[in-house]
Design a protein around this motif. Structure first.
Motif, PDB file in Angstrom:
ATOM      1  N   PHE A  88       0.827  -1.208   0.000  1.00  0.00           N
ATOM      2  CA  PHE A  88       0.000   0.000   0.000  1.00  0.00           C
ATOM      3  C   PHE A  88       0.865   1.263   0.000  1.00  0.00           C
ATOM      4  CE2 PHE A  88      -2.381   3.218   2.487  1.00  0.00           C
ATOM      5  CZ  PHE A  88      -3.517   3.332   1.708  1.00  0.00           C
ATOM      6  N   ASP A  89       1.902   1.285   0.841  1.00  0.00           N
ATOM      7  CA  ASP A  89       2.796   2.447   0.895  1.00  0.00           C
ATOM      8  C   ASP A  89       3.501   2.668  -0.445  1.00  0.00           C
ATOM      9  OD1 ASP A  89       2.106   2.890   3.502  1.00  0.00           O
ATOM     10  OD2 ASP A  89       3.834   1.832   4.347  1.00  0.00           O
ATOM     11  N   GLN A  90       3.900   1.588  -1.100  1.00  0.00           N
ATOM     12  CA  GLN A  90       4.568   1.700  -2.401  1.00  0.00           C
ATOM     13  C   GLN A  90       3.615   2.257  -3.448  1.00  0.00           C
ATOM     14  OE1 GLN A  90       5.928  -2.293  -3.090  1.00  0.00           O
ATOM     15  NE2 GLN A  90       7.671  -2.127  -1.693  1.00  0.00           N
ATOM     16  N   GLU A  91       2.373   1.824  -3.428  1.00  0.00           N
ATOM     17  CA  GLU A  91       1.387   2.315  -4.396  1.00  0.00           C
ATOM     18  C   GLU A  91       1.156   3.817  -4.223  1.00  0.00           C
ATOM     19  OE1 GLU A  91      -1.556  -1.526  -5.124  1.00  0.00           O
ATOM     20  OE2 GLU A  91      -1.775  -0.356  -3.283  1.00  0.00           O
ATOM     21  N   LEU A  92       0.986   4.260  -2.990  1.00  0.00           N
ATOM     22  CA  LEU A  92       0.711   5.679  -2.746  1.00  0.00           C
ATOM     23  C   LEU A  92       1.935   6.551  -2.969  1.00  0.00           C
ATOM     24  CD1 LEU A  92      -1.925   4.529  -1.691  1.00  0.00           C
ATOM     25  CD2 LEU A  92      -1.790   6.137   0.221  1.00  0.00           C
ATOM     26  N   ALA A  93       3.128   5.990  -2.729  1.00  0.00           N
ATOM     27  CA  ALA A  93       4.342   6.767  -2.993  1.00  0.00           C
ATOM     28  C   ALA A  93       4.541   6.956  -4.493  1.00  0.00           C
ATOM     29  CB  ALA A  93       5.554   6.063  -2.393  1.00  0.00           C
ATOM     30  N   LYS A  94       4.188   5.948  -5.285  1.00  0.00           N
ATOM     31  CA  LYS A  94       4.359   6.016  -6.732  1.00  0.00           C
ATOM     32  C   LYS A  94       3.317   6.921  -7.373  1.00  0.00           C
ATOM     33  CE  LYS A  94       4.569   3.034 -10.830  1.00  0.00           C
ATOM     34  NZ  LYS A  94       4.482   1.621 -11.321  1.00  0.00           N
ATOM     35  N   ASN A  95       2.081   6.839  -6.887  1.00  0.00           N
ATOM     36  CA  ASN A  95       0.991   7.608  -7.489  1.00  0.00           C
ATOM     37  C   ASN A  95       0.013   8.032  -6.402  1.00  0.00           C
ATOM     38  OD1 ASN A  95      -0.787   8.780  -9.285  1.00  0.00           O
ATOM     39  ND2 ASN A  95      -1.672   6.847  -9.970  1.00  0.00           N
ATOM     40  N   PRO A  96       0.311   9.111  -5.671  1.00  0.00           N
ATOM     41  CA  PRO A  96      -0.567   9.531  -4.573  1.00  0.00           C
ATOM     42  C   PRO A  96      -1.949   9.919  -5.085  1.00  0.00           C
ATOM     43  CG  PRO A  96       1.069  11.216  -5.057  1.00  0.00           C
ATOM     44  CD  PRO A  96       1.473  10.004  -5.830  1.00  0.00           C
ATOM     45  N   PRO A  97      -3.002   9.490  -4.411  1.00  0.00           N
ATOM     46  CA  PRO A  97      -4.361   9.817  -4.866  1.00  0.00           C
ATOM     47  C   PRO A  97      -4.649  11.308  -4.753  1.00  0.00           C
ATOM     48  CG  PRO A  97      -4.413   8.795  -2.705  1.00  0.00           C
ATOM     49  CD  PRO A  97      -3.004   8.677  -3.190  1.00  0.00           C
ATOM     50  N   GLU A  98      -5.347  11.836  -5.721  1.00  0.00           N
ATOM     51  CA  GLU A  98      -5.737  13.241  -5.686  1.00  0.00           C
ATOM     52  C   GLU A  98      -6.755  13.490  -4.579  1.00  0.00           C
ATOM     53  OE1 GLU A  98      -5.833  17.255  -6.779  1.00  0.00           O
ATOM     54  OE2 GLU A  98      -4.453  15.641  -7.355  1.00  0.00           O
ATOM     55  N   ILE A  99      -7.635  12.506  -4.371  1.00  0.00           N
ATOM     56  CA  ILE A  99      -8.692  12.626  -3.370  1.00  0.00           C
ATOM     57  C   ILE A  99      -8.657  11.395  -2.458  1.00  0.00           C
ATOM     58  CG2 ILE A  99     -11.191  12.580  -3.007  1.00  0.00           C
ATOM     59  CD1 ILE A  99     -10.302  15.275  -3.917  1.00  0.00           C
ATOM     60  N   VAL A 100      -8.805  11.639  -1.177  1.00  0.00           N
ATOM     61  CA  VAL A 100      -9.006  10.561  -0.205  1.00  0.00           C
ATOM     62  C   VAL A 100     -10.377  10.774   0.431  1.00  0.00           C
ATOM     63  CG1 VAL A 100      -8.240   9.481   1.938  1.00  0.00           C
ATOM     64  CG2 VAL A 100      -6.554  10.264   0.274  1.00  0.00           C
ATOM     65  N   VAL A 101     -11.192   9.751   0.402  1.00  0.00           N
ATOM     66  CA  VAL A 101     -12.522   9.809   0.997  1.00  0.00           C
ATOM     67  C   VAL A 101     -12.494   8.992   2.282  1.00  0.00           C
ATOM     68  CG1 VAL A 101     -14.967   9.292   0.721  1.00  0.00           C
ATOM     69  CG2 VAL A 101     -13.620  10.041  -1.256  1.00  0.00           C
ATOM     70  N   ASP A 102     -12.635   9.663   3.408  1.00  0.00           N
ATOM     71  CA  ASP A 102     -12.710   8.964   4.691  1.00  0.00           C
ATOM     72  C   ASP A 102     -14.170   8.624   4.956  1.00  0.00           C
ATOM     73  OD1 ASP A 102     -12.563   7.978   7.229  1.00  0.00           O
ATOM     74  OD2 ASP A 102     -12.279   9.924   8.193  1.00  0.00           O
TER      75      ASP A 102
END
Length: 506
Positions: free
Chosen positions: A453-467
């Protein structure tokens, strides 16, 4: 015009030229009625874009596969692959904006199940029993929460192969029975429970006929192993298939949630199904009671009548399947309906009970559940649609989104790509329905999930996070990595009820 008149006459006269067995045959009369009943009982399924998170998960998963994702690698789930592939195929043909093709196929699956049940009942108790079995199945197939019965999910598409496996075993077609069990298992793992009555019928047949059972067992084993090997070794990655489908769900399927909540859900859904099928379950209970008074030991062994012992084994295997994982969701209970219907039909067919009260009650009950589906509250869907609209307005099709919650339909409704292969917070926290927080947290995640998960977000951080966690035991305040991610890299841009929308800081 003159040449078209003879052609028209030939078309009109075509039915009269068909063999009498086709024009007036049993299935020619029964199948159209069952098809009409299947369509009528499931009309409400078309009234909503999505009925359950499972549909949203499958729809999002299918889009990821269509975009080049690899199943059990960059696209993951704890379920077998047949239904995700079916969703992907339908999207390729009809587009991914609507689930109506899947809902139509779900009706076909119900129809096939009804026809197979009619065939089984007809072979045991006659024509009328066959008609009743098919019709009663379709009526009671909507006898749970509409979110569980009107959705195009795993259990619905599992049932035809499950009933086919039983039917093939009854006819001693052991190779076909093994293949059907495999197809059932490749739709949902618990479908493999039908192997128990298949093996029971095999050994009973060998004992009664005095024949060797080993060759037939080999046919069942070969028929079961071949499709699974084809999928696991050739069509997917063997290591990924083994982990996600077989070995990687231990914590998810453990007794680690609220016992009171799970017990309540189990008893509640059992009571709802009992109410829906009371028309034929009451005669079954009456027959069991009278048999118990005369032969208590036989009933205790589940063999009150020799012709139905295999049905009792089937019901037992389905109960085990429904109980696996201790979640007791309503849609799990669909697996109980086929053996219950056959047992009820058998009880009525071999007694002096009239079919009329059975038919009347079942029709009235089905009408109540049908109306319930029409007027089922839609607050959650309205809320999810509003959030999805906001996400779509805040992003472009090239942007990725992360939904921190248990409603992956948000991705599909917003038409935005997920930033991670983990479409729900459950993969990263072990949360699922019935969990009370005791075994929910980062330390209970799927193996190596946080690293990926950390690798995915480091490579392509999401523009929007929905909590979308609300007050669940995986809310950001309880998951340090998510709390830190939101605090350092994101800012709040919207709030809808208990859902908070974050945008990446510039």
């Amino acid at each position: 015009m003159p040449t078209s008149i003879p052609l028209l006459r030939r078309v009109v006269a075509l039915p009269s030229r068909l063999p009498a067995s086709v024009r007036t045959g049993y299935w020619t009369r029964v199948v159209p009625v069952l098809a009409l009943l299947a369509a009528l009982t499931h009309i409400p399924s078309f009234l909503r874009p999505v009925w359950s998170p499972d549909e949203g998960f499958l729809a999002t998963q299918a889009r990821m596969l269509a975009d080049g994702g690899v199943l059990y690698d960059t696209v993951v789930d704890r379920k077998p692959p047949l239904l995700p592939w079916l969703y992907e195929a339908c999207f390729a043909v009809f587009g991914s904006a609507s689930l109506w093709p899947l809902r139509t196929l779900a009706i076909v699956a119900h129809l096939v199940t009804a026809i197979l049940l009619a065939s089984l009942a007809r072979g045991r108790w006659g024509d009328r029993a066959g008609e009743a079995a098919g019709a009663l199945y379709l009526l009671v197939s909507i006898g749970l929460s509409p979110e569980d019965t009107q959705a195009a999910t795993f259990e619905v598409f599992m049932l035809p192969a499950m009933v086919a496996a039983f039917r093939y075993a009854e006819r001693r077609r052991w190779l076909a029975a093994g293949i059907a069990v495999a197809l059932c298992s490749l739709t949902k793992q618990t479908g493999g429970a039908v192997m128990l009555p298949v093996l029971w019928m095999l050994f009973q047949d060998a004992r009664q006929r005095g024949v060797r059972w080993l060759p037939a067992l080999g046919k069942i084993g070969f028929g079961f192993a071949l499709p699974i090997a084809l999928v696991a070794v050739i069509l997917t990655k063997p290591k990924g298939f083994l982990f996600w489908v077989v070995t990687g769900s231990g914590d998810y399927a453990s007794l680690g949630g609220s016992l009171l909540q799970m017990t309540g859900r189990a008893l509640g859904n059992s009571a709802i199904l009992l109410g829906a099928g009371l028309g034929f379950l009451l005669p079954l209970g009456r027959r069991l009671w009278f048999a118990f008074r005369h032969r208590p030991l036989a009933v205790a062994a589940g063999a009150e009548h020799g012709a139905t012992s295999d049905l009792w084994i089937w019901l037992l295997s389905s109960v085990i399947a429904v109980s696996t994982g201790f979640h007791f969701f309503g849609h799990y209970y669909l697996q109980l309906i086929p053996p219950l219907v056959l047992l009820g039909v058998g009880a009525v067919s071999t007694s002096a009970i009239s079919w009329r009260p059975v038919a009347v009650y079942s029709t009235v009950a089905a009408t109540v559940f049908w109306a319930l589906a029409l007027f089922w509250p839609g607050q959650r869907l309205t809320h999810t649609t509003e959030v999805a609209t906001t996400v779509a307005e805040q992003t472009t099709p090239k942007d990725t989104v992360l939904v921190w919650g248990m409603h992956p339909e948000l991705y599909w409704l917003a038409d935005r790509r997920p930033a991670s292969r983990y479409l729900t917070a459950g993969f990263l926290t072990n949360y699922s329905g019935g969990k009370d927080g005791q075994q929910v947290g980062e330390q209970y995640s799927v193996s190596n999930a946080w690293q990926t998960f950390d690798q995915e977000l480091a490579k392509n951080p999401p523009e929007i996070v929905v909590d979308d966690s609300g007050r669940a035991p995986y809310q950001p305040e309880l998951i340090p990595k998510i709390e830190n991610l939101l605090a350092t890299r994101y800012e709040v841009v919207g709030v809808n009820a208990d859902t908070v929308i974050y945008r990446l800081k510039r």
